[in-house]
Write an enzyme that holds these catalytic residues in place. Structure first.
Site, short mmCIF file in Angstrom:
data_model
loop_
_atom_site.label_atom_id
_atom_site.label_comp_id
_atom_site.label_asym_id
_atom_site.label_seq_id
_atom_site.Cartn_x
_atom_site.Cartn_y
_atom_site.Cartn_z
N ASP A 1 42.00 50.99 34.23
CA ASP A 1 41.16 52.10 33.78
C ASP A 1 40.13 52.37 34.86
O ASP A 1 38.93 52.12 34.69
CB ASP A 1 40.48 51.72 32.45
CG ASP A 1 41.50 51.51 31.35
OD1 ASP A 1 42.24 52.45 31.04
OD2 ASP A 1 41.57 50.39 30.82
N MET B 1 39.18 46.12 23.09
CA MET B 1 39.44 46.71 21.77
C MET B 1 40.54 45.91 21.08
O MET B 1 41.21 46.40 20.17
CB MET B 1 39.84 48.18 21.91
CG MET B 1 38.72 49.03 22.54
SD MET B 1 38.76 50.76 22.08
CE MET B 1 40.32 51.25 22.73
N GLY B 2 40.75 44.67 21.51
CA GLY B 2 41.77 43.83 20.88
C GLY B 2 43.17 44.19 21.31
O GLY B 2 43.36 44.83 22.35
N HIS C 1 44.27 41.67 29.64
CA HIS C 1 42.99 41.16 29.12
C HIS C 1 42.82 39.68 29.48
O HIS C 1 41.72 39.24 29.83
CB HIS C 1 42.95 41.26 27.60
CG HIS C 1 43.02 42.65 27.06
ND1 HIS C 1 44.09 43.13 26.37
CD2 HIS C 1 42.11 43.67 27.10
CE1 HIS C 1 43.88 44.38 26.00
NE2 HIS C 1 42.68 44.74 26.43
N GLN D 1 37.04 54.52 34.12
CA GLN D 1 36.11 53.78 33.26
C GLN D 1 35.31 52.76 34.09
O GLN D 1 34.08 52.66 33.99
CB GLN D 1 36.90 53.06 32.16
CG GLN D 1 36.11 52.03 31.40
CD GLN D 1 36.88 51.48 30.20
OE1 GLN D 1 37.01 52.16 29.20
NE2 GLN D 1 37.41 50.27 30.29
N MET E 1 50.22 46.96 32.28
CA MET E 1 50.06 46.45 30.91
C MET E 1 49.01 47.27 30.18
O MET E 1 47.97 47.62 30.73
CB MET E 1 49.62 45.00 30.97
CG MET E 1 50.69 44.17 31.59
SD MET E 1 50.85 42.61 30.75
CE MET E 1 52.15 41.89 31.72
N HIS F 1 46.61 41.53 25.71
CA HIS F 1 47.83 41.26 26.49
C HIS F 1 47.42 40.57 27.79
O HIS F 1 46.23 40.32 28.00
CB HIS F 1 48.60 42.57 26.75
CG HIS F 1 47.74 43.67 27.32
ND1 HIS F 1 47.20 43.62 28.58
CD2 HIS F 1 47.28 44.83 26.77
CE1 HIS F 1 46.49 44.72 28.80
NE2 HIS F 1 46.51 45.46 27.71
N GLU F 2 48.41 40.32 28.65
CA GLU F 2 48.15 39.59 29.90
C GLU F 2 47.04 40.22 30.74
O GLU F 2 46.32 39.52 31.44
CB GLU F 2 49.42 39.52 30.75
CG GLU F 2 50.30 38.32 30.47
CD GLU F 2 49.58 36.97 30.64
OE1 GLU F 2 49.60 36.19 29.67
OE2 GLU F 2 48.99 36.72 31.71
#
Ligand code: PAF
Length: 283
Positions: A150, A30-31, A37, A153, A184, A34-35
């Protein structure tokens, strides 16, 4: 690096790449990258020829009182980060492209969303599985990365892939933490200085639970109470939403610690809702 905004164009590109025999790796986001991702991207990159990242703040996974509008958006910053990571394509659709008028088809994984975050965010996982299914149909990946941060998820998507016989490999990636242990998250941006100082207590409470289990504690309630006590004694601002100990396979709460367990915590710090978890295997 290409930036594709239209679904048809993304599908056409993905099909061309597949026909050329390229292995497509995909990181849905979702943009507000951060590190965490970037680690998903690096891990996926090792296993594919073409790396695609989607950036889409998905409205249908936010509840009416949640932070859809305030959710951090920084496409220019994200674009640079993706470029530095050697991403090949960013898929960046707008809301009307993803949800045209009269959109009415949803994907829902039953049971696994009854506990942990599912209990407090009705409809959230239905929104996640629906958008992820759509993104899979658009990006046509061979391999997709999801983070353990997550955990619910990740396990729900794993189940969806299995149950619907989707020919996609899932790559689970460990949670990336700040030096003081805070997991994070794009939502860490909401924390003020005081809240940021207290935020690592979530992870510290999980480590306390681990230590208790290592010392032989097997009663879930005792562990949950001690975690709660620890947070309450050390924080002025943390409002715990839940602490749960569940089985990693079916995400049902366990009275007694056995097998592979997941300890999950969610808490508010100011307006930031933070989650964290650890997994422990008992022999
Ligand atoms: O984890 C996220 O950022 C989102 O839930 C996802 C998987 C990109 C779906 O919108």
């Amino acid at each position: 690096m290409e930036i594709i905004k239209k679904i048809k164009e993304m599908q056409k590109r993905a099909e061309e790449l597949r026909l050329k025999g390229k292995k497509i790796g995909f990181v849905p986001t979702m943009g507000a990258l951060h590190e965490g991702h970037l680690t998903l991207m690096r891990e996926t990159r090792k296993k594919c020829d073409i790396l695609i990242v989607s950036i889409f703040v998905n409205p249908i996974q936010f509840g009416p009182k949640e932070d859809f509008r305030e959710y951090p958006r920084d496409f220019e910053g994200d674009r640079k980060k993706c470029e530095n990571e050697g991403v090949d394509i960013i898929f960046y659709p707008d809301v009307n492209e993803m949800y045209p008028e009269n959109f009415s088809t949803y994907v829902e994984v039953e049971k696994l969303s009854e506990h942990l975050c599912g209990k407090f965010r009705p409809g959230h996982f239905k929104g996640v599985t629906t958008v992820v299914m759509k993104l899979f149909n658009i990006v046509k990946p061979h391999i997709v990365a999801f983070g353990w941060k997550d955990a619910q998820q990740l396990l729900i998507i794993k189940r969806m892939i299995r149950d619907l016989n989707m020919d996609i490999e899932i790559l689970p990636v460990e949670t990336v933490r700040e030096e003081d242990g805070l997991a994070m998250s794009s939502r860490n941006m909401y924390l003020n200085e005081k809240e940021r100082k207290e935020a690592p207590l979530l992870y510290k409470s999980l480590l306390l639970a681990k230590e208790l289990i290592e010392k032989g504690e097997r009663n879930s309630l005792n562990i949950i109470n001690k975690m709660q006590e620890f947070i309450e004694n050390n924080s002025e601002n943390i409002r715990i939403q839940y602490i749960e100990i569940v089985d990693t396979e079916n995400l049902q709460p366990l009275k007694e610690i056995k097998g592979e367990i997941l300890i999950g915590i969610a808490a508010y710090l100011g307006k930031a809702r933070l989650i964290d978890n650890i997994r422990i295997k008992i022999d």
